[in-house]
Design an enzyme around this catalytic site. Structure first.
Site, short mmCIF file in Angstrom:
data_model
loop_
_atom_site.label_atom_id
_atom_site.label_comp_id
_atom_site.label_asym_id
_atom_site.label_seq_id
_atom_site.Cartn_x
_atom_site.Cartn_y
_atom_site.Cartn_z
N ARG A 152 0.84 -1.20 0.00
CA ARG A 152 0.00 0.00 0.00
C ARG A 152 0.87 1.25 0.00
O ARG A 152 1.85 1.32 0.73
CB ARG A 152 -0.92 0.01 1.22
CG ARG A 152 -1.87 -1.17 1.18
CD ARG A 152 -2.93 -1.12 2.24
NE ARG A 152 -3.72 -2.35 2.15
CZ ARG A 152 -4.70 -2.68 2.99
NH1 ARG A 152 -5.02 -1.87 3.97
NH2 ARG A 152 -5.36 -3.82 2.83
N ARG A 189 2.00 0.60 10.27
CA ARG A 189 1.57 1.05 8.94
C ARG A 189 2.75 1.01 7.98
O ARG A 189 3.53 1.94 7.91
CB ARG A 189 1.00 2.47 9.06
CG ARG A 189 0.27 2.97 7.84
CD ARG A 189 -0.33 4.35 8.08
NE ARG A 189 -1.29 4.34 9.18
CZ ARG A 189 -2.58 4.01 9.06
NH1 ARG A 189 -3.06 3.70 7.88
NH2 ARG A 189 -3.38 4.01 10.09
N GLU A 219 -7.27 -1.53 15.12
CA GLU A 219 -7.77 -2.44 14.09
C GLU A 219 -6.73 -3.49 13.69
O GLU A 219 -5.57 -3.18 13.43
CB GLU A 219 -8.16 -1.63 12.84
CG GLU A 219 -8.62 -2.51 11.69
CD GLU A 219 -8.94 -1.69 10.43
OE1 GLU A 219 -9.09 -0.46 10.54
OE2 GLU A 219 -9.04 -2.31 9.36
N SER A 223 -10.65 -6.64 9.35
CA SER A 223 -11.85 -6.00 8.86
C SER A 223 -12.58 -7.03 8.02
O SER A 223 -12.02 -7.55 7.06
CB SER A 223 -11.46 -4.79 8.01
OG SER A 223 -12.57 -3.98 7.75
N ARG A 268 0.43 -6.72 12.29
CA ARG A 268 -0.22 -6.15 13.48
C ARG A 268 -0.45 -7.22 14.54
O ARG A 268 -0.47 -6.91 15.74
CB ARG A 268 -1.53 -5.47 13.09
CG ARG A 268 -1.28 -4.17 12.32
CD ARG A 268 -2.54 -3.37 12.11
NE ARG A 268 -2.23 -2.09 11.45
CZ ARG A 268 -3.11 -1.14 11.19
NH1 ARG A 268 -4.39 -1.31 11.54
NH2 ARG A 268 -2.74 -0.02 10.60
#
Length: 423
Positions: free
Chosen positions: A262, A277, A349, A352, A390
């Site tokens: 990403r 991230r 988070e 998802s 994560r």
RNA sequence: GGAGAGGUGGCUGAGCGGCUGAAAGCACCGCACUCGAAAUGCGGCAUACGGGCAACUGUAUCGGGGGUUCGAAUCCCCCCCUCUCCGCCA
């Protein structure tokens, strides 16, 4: 992609759904374009019908040796031509305009999704586990990693730049173990089929899941025009693109352990320290392709599969039902799993799980044949099961010890060669 | 990268300017035969979007896009994909 017919049938409901997403009403504009496109198409089709009929007559005349009649008919077709070409041009233009508006619209929220503009309106539906009382100041995962000498951001920066990490030794092993543990759980106990998919994909695939044309900036593109997957959802979901599945093929449950890429454009300044991230991170993805009537139950099931990973790793979490304004574009309903991070003193988070209804199926033209012979769009779902990076962050922080070592939860030890502790 | 072959309905596979939305076979669905079944016979069976209260009907679709033609699955151009051989390579 929305079905223009359903908008035609109930434009108010459509606009109301968009409003919940914080978007202005657009159905009137869409329907005007739709009406215009249909009118133009009808005119064109009538002209084509006339031309086809004349062409048949020309063929018959020529066969009969009547070249005079044939010539006369040809002239008549010729006179239709200009009108036909013009009509086609304006029809294409209107159809393209309609499509351009439709393809950037997000999915409509499900009725059970709470109202709200951002994450503050998300609803906690359950919580599992108690955050440990450490008895000492919680260290962040990057402090733990640095302490162990096994997490190297400087080296990563030298090789690749910011937002990359190099893991070594037991932490490299830990990442691999977590991914394998997750895939094994989902395949052995939950019926998912393991897939090793392409990591570079074509534009059509990215379009199919709804990340193009609108979210191009979040992705990395290769010099030959392909895209690095931002999630294995892209590769897995598109496995059914342009296919007509048999009812017996459903539900189709797929899982894959892949790196995800990403660009994190627009995230400057957020989560700059540590590995929360990254431009590249590993994730075990879950994708389900189901018949429409099964998607609600499948959503619960998938979420439970992801939650089970956290339970076995003894990581406290809560499950959030996202509000309308906080969901991704393709989703109709989303649960986020948030794991407890001691260093931040809050839940973050880690997964998802989204039910996309027929939104992606329409974009991909993925259908299934019903018992009575109709071809209907399937429903697609996707979820992280889990984000491996994560998960490692959460594991290091939640299972850290006063002596700076980290205890490996028993459920994971078989994948760590029996190791009970790092450091 | 070089040379060649090919992409047709759920599948196999004919067609190579008009009578082809597409032969034939398989699969599938009816009906007949049968106590039932198999086998056999007869019939049906692509998709999308329109128009019509309906019966029905129009247009498009033979990998995708463009072109030639009164008319294209069939001819021409570009692109994508698959396969074979050669080269290179983890």
């Amino acid at each position: 992609m929305h079905d223009i017919r359903s908008i035609r049938e109930n434009p108010e409901a459509f606009d109301a759904g968009l409003a919940r997403r914080g978007l202005p009403a657009i159905s009137a504009e869409l329907l005007a374009l739709d009406t215009s496109a249909r009118t133009l198409a009808l005119t064109r089709q009538n002209a084509e019908a006339r031309r086809n009929e004349l062409s048949r007559q020309i063929g018959a005349a020529m066969k009969a040796g009547d070249s005079e009649t044939a010539q006369r008919l040809k002239a008549e077709v010729e006179s239709l031509r200009a009108a036909l070409d013009d009509g086609r041009a304006s029809e294409d233009e209107v159809a393209a305009a309609l499509r351009a508006r439709l393809e950037v619209l997000p999915n409509l929220p499900d009725e059970t999704v709470p109202d709200g503009a951002d994450e503050t309106a998300n609803v906690e539906v359950r919580r599992w586990g108690e955050p440990r009382t450490l008895g000492f100041q919680a260290r962040s995962h990057f402090e733990i990693g640095a302490g162990l000498g096994l997490m190297d951001f400087e080296g990563a920066a030298a090789v690749a730049g910011a937002r990359f990490v190099v893991l070594r030794g037991a932490l490299a092993r830990l990442e691999r173990a977590l991914a394998a543990f997750m895939v094994d759980l989902h395949t052995a106990e939950f019926g998912y089929v393991e897939i090793a998919p392409p990591l570079l994909v074509r534009s059509e695939a990215v379009y199919g899941v709804g990340q193009l044309p609108k979210f191009e900036d979040d992705l990395f593109r290769t010099t030959d025009g392909r895209w690095l997957i931002s999630t294995a959802e892209v590769s897995l979901t598109n496995l059914v693109r342009e296919r007509i599945l048999r009812e017996a093929d459903l539900p189709m449950r797929l899982t894959a352990d892949t790196p995800c890429f990403r660009s994190e454009a627009g995230a400057a300044g957020r989560d700059t320290r540590g590995m929360m991230r990254m431009h590249q991170f590993r994730k075990v993805e879950l994708v389900s392709v189901v018949a429409p009537e099964e998607s609600a139950a499948e959503h619960e099931r998938m979420t439970a599969c992801a939650e089970e990973v956290l339970r076995r790793l003894e990581l406290p979490f809560r499950t959030m039902l996202l509000c309308a304004g906080d969901m991704g574009a393709a989703a109709r309903r989303t649960y986020d799993l948030e794991v407890w991070l001691p260093s931040e003193g809050r839940y973050r988070e880690i997964s998802s799980c989204s039910s996309c209804g027929d939104y992606q199926a329409r974009r991909m033209n993925a259908r299934y044949r019903t018992a009575d012979g109709r071809n209907l769009p399937v429903h697609t779902l996707n979820g992280s099961g889990l984000a491996v990076g994560r998960t490692m962050v959460a594991l290091l922080e939640n299972h850290q010890q006063a002596d700076a070592s980290v205890v490996i939860p028993p459920a994971l030890r078989p994948w760590m060669g029996g190791m009970e502790r790092i450091g």
